[in-house]
Design an enzyme around this catalytic site. Structure first.
Site, short mmCIF file in Angstrom:
data_model
loop_
_atom_site.label_atom_id
_atom_site.label_comp_id
_atom_site.label_asym_id
_atom_site.label_seq_id
_atom_site.Cartn_x
_atom_site.Cartn_y
_atom_site.Cartn_z
N HIS A 119 0.81 -1.22 0.00
CA HIS A 119 0.00 0.00 0.00
C HIS A 119 0.85 1.27 0.00
CE1 HIS A 119 0.43 -0.07 4.53
NE2 HIS A 119 0.45 1.23 4.34
N ASP A 154 0.11 -7.64 1.67
CA ASP A 154 0.52 -6.23 1.66
C ASP A 154 2.04 -6.09 1.65
OD1 ASP A 154 0.17 -3.54 1.49
OD2 ASP A 154 -0.30 -3.21 3.61
N SER A 227 4.76 2.47 7.91
CA SER A 227 4.35 1.34 7.08
C SER A 227 5.49 0.88 6.19
CB SER A 227 3.15 1.72 6.21
OG SER A 227 2.00 1.91 6.99
#
Length: 493
Positions: A119, A154, A227
């Site tokens: 992402h 992810d 992230s």
């Protein structure tokens, strides 16, 4: 005697001190994380992505009273800002803007392979990598290309080109981590640049929303921008990729999640070799066995995965049937559907495996050659339409459900095949057990007692047979939007 008593008391006191010291050492925090942070930081990177976004028409506009003296001025102003830089108003020359996003990642080889979250880089036109300032081999910025991505976990694999070898970190074994072990997160929280936070493993094997989830939960501070960054053990090995947080306000409250290195390392290996993932595919739809389903089937345990549908694929070719219970896969006992999905996905495509199923109270061993899940998902097709003349079906109320046989109109409304049979739920009492267990109007009952039903009389026969057999409940196979699941309903008196 007194000497011996004194001696024993001394021994017990020393043992107590040693035990306390051992417990204190187990709970004690490291003196400092500085050496660890200094050692691993050169391999951690900031990631900046940019995407060209066209200026959208129809967005929020100022309210201008009709006939206002400023009306013409505002119309001209908005039109100029929506057109290209030449301002000529030609169609197709809408102004574009570049949107930027920030994230983190880490280098896993000296030749420039970098791991991050999917992402972080999804949809990006340009990906720039910034290295730790002042570190050995550091660069101001390098442009990265995408080698492969896996939205299911992810995870993304990037590559940069560098004249000199790059500092990198290794993966550790997340399976040996225990709740309470110290961990350290490194990343780029909220765009503030390289930052270190420390905490412990709060829990393991967390599942968020994916079939292949295996998250480590930690209270180390993780925020937006972290992230894709690494979660380290105290040896400086990566045991997780920081991916998500649970928060009511968007900031860290001490509940963060990192995808375990056991999952990531396997995904990265496939992305590096093939540029894509290649997961094993068995070819069945399954559901967990609940206590009431176990009772309805006369089972002593809820272990295993109950097969609801067997479409064309490896399992069907090998003889797996709906209503089979998968007890083991390739020598591994199956406790629930999540475990089966994971071990099948981790198995190599094309491998021949032995699958033990329970069928009609007896076990059978089937040999199945696995397909590739990604191919199966890409080739999934829909059903047929029906054009028969509709007629009004008869209805009957059973266990709080108003049921009718499936007619041509119902098949058409529900997108079912022309040969589909069963009983459609026209209405349902909200105080019924069927409603509590999720059955709703529009659902279709296709089986009762593991046998097909196409009429109200057949359903009643299945109920009577279950009562005569001493059953307190009956197992229904219910479909909704083509997706089947089993529901056990009490038969009552």
């Amino acid at each position: 005697m007194r000497f011996m008593q004194g001696f024993m008391a001394l021994v017990m006191a020393v043992a107590a001190v040693v035990a306390l010291a051992g417990r204190a050492e187990a709970r004690g925090a490291p003196d400092s994380f500085a050496d660890l942070a200094e050692a691993v930081s050169p391999a951690v990177v900031n990631i900046t992505t940019s995407t060209i976004v066209a200026q959208r028409e129809g967005g929020p506009q100022p309210m201008i009273p009709e006939g206002s003296p400023f009306e013409e001025f505002f119309r001209d102003f908005l039109d100029r800002n929506q057109r290209g830089p030449n301002g000529n108003g030609e169609e197709g020359e809408r102004r574009q803007r570049r949107s930027q996003a920030l994230g983190s990642g880490f280098v896993i080889s000296e030749d420039g392979f970098i791991v991050t979250n999917n992402h972080v880089i999804e949809g990006a036109d340009e990906i720039m990598i910034e290295f730790f300032p002042g570190g050995e081999g550091a660069r101001e910025q390098l442009q990265a290309k995408v080698i492969g991505t896996d939205p299911n976990t992810d995870i993304a694999l990037l590559k940069v080109e560098s004249d000199a070898p790059l500092p990198f970190v290794n993966f550790g074994d997340s399976d040996v981590m225990r709740v309470g072990d110290w961990v350290m997160a490194v990343g780029n929280p909220l765009g503030q640049g390289f930052s270190v936070s420390a905490g412990i493993v709060s829990q393991r094997n967390r599942e968020l929303s994916g079939a292949y989830d295996d998250y480590i939960q930690t209270d180390a501070a993780i925020n937006r921008g972290n992230s894709g960054g690494p979660l380290f053990n105290m040896d400086g090995d990566v045991i997780g990729v920081n991916t998500a947080i649970l928060s009511p306000n968007g900031g860290s409250i001490g509940i963060g999640f990192a995808m375990s290195s056991t999952v990531v390392e396997r995904v990265i290996g496939q992305l590096k070799e093939f540029g894509e993932t290649r997961r094993g595919w068995l070819g069945v739809r399954i559901q967990d066995i609940t206590d009431d389903i176990a009772e309805a089937l006369g089972l002593d345990s809820t272990d295993g995965a109950l097969v609801t549908v067997v479409p064309d694929g490896p399992a069907k070719d090998a003889g797996v049937l709906a209503n089979d219970i998968i007890l083991s896969f390739d020598g591994v006992d199956v406790t629930d559907t999540r475990e089966l999905v994971r071990i099948v996905g981790n198995a190599p495509v094309g491998k021949a495996v032995r699958v033990v199923v329970l069928r009609d109270g007896k076990t059978e061993t089937l040999k199945i050659t696995l397909g590739r899940r990604e191919d199966a998902v890409a080739g999934n097709a829909g059903g047929d339409d029906d054009a028969e003349t509709p007629k009004e079906p008869e209805q009957s109320k059973i266990l709080g459900m108003t049921l009718s046989e499936i007619d041509a109109a119902t098949r058409d409304d529900l997108g079912m095949s022309p040969t589909a049979s069963g009983l459609v739920v026209r209405d349902i009492d909200e105080d019924s057990e069927a409603f509590e267990k999720g059955i709703r109007a529009g659902d279709v009952i296709v089986e009762a007692g593991q046998q097909a039903v196409g009429s109200i009389d057949e359903l009643q026969e299945r109920f009577d047979a279950a009562r005569d057999g001493g059953r307190k409940s009956v197992l229904l196979l219910v479909q909704r939007d083509g997706n089947p699941r089993f529901v056990a309903l009490s038969l009552g008196e």
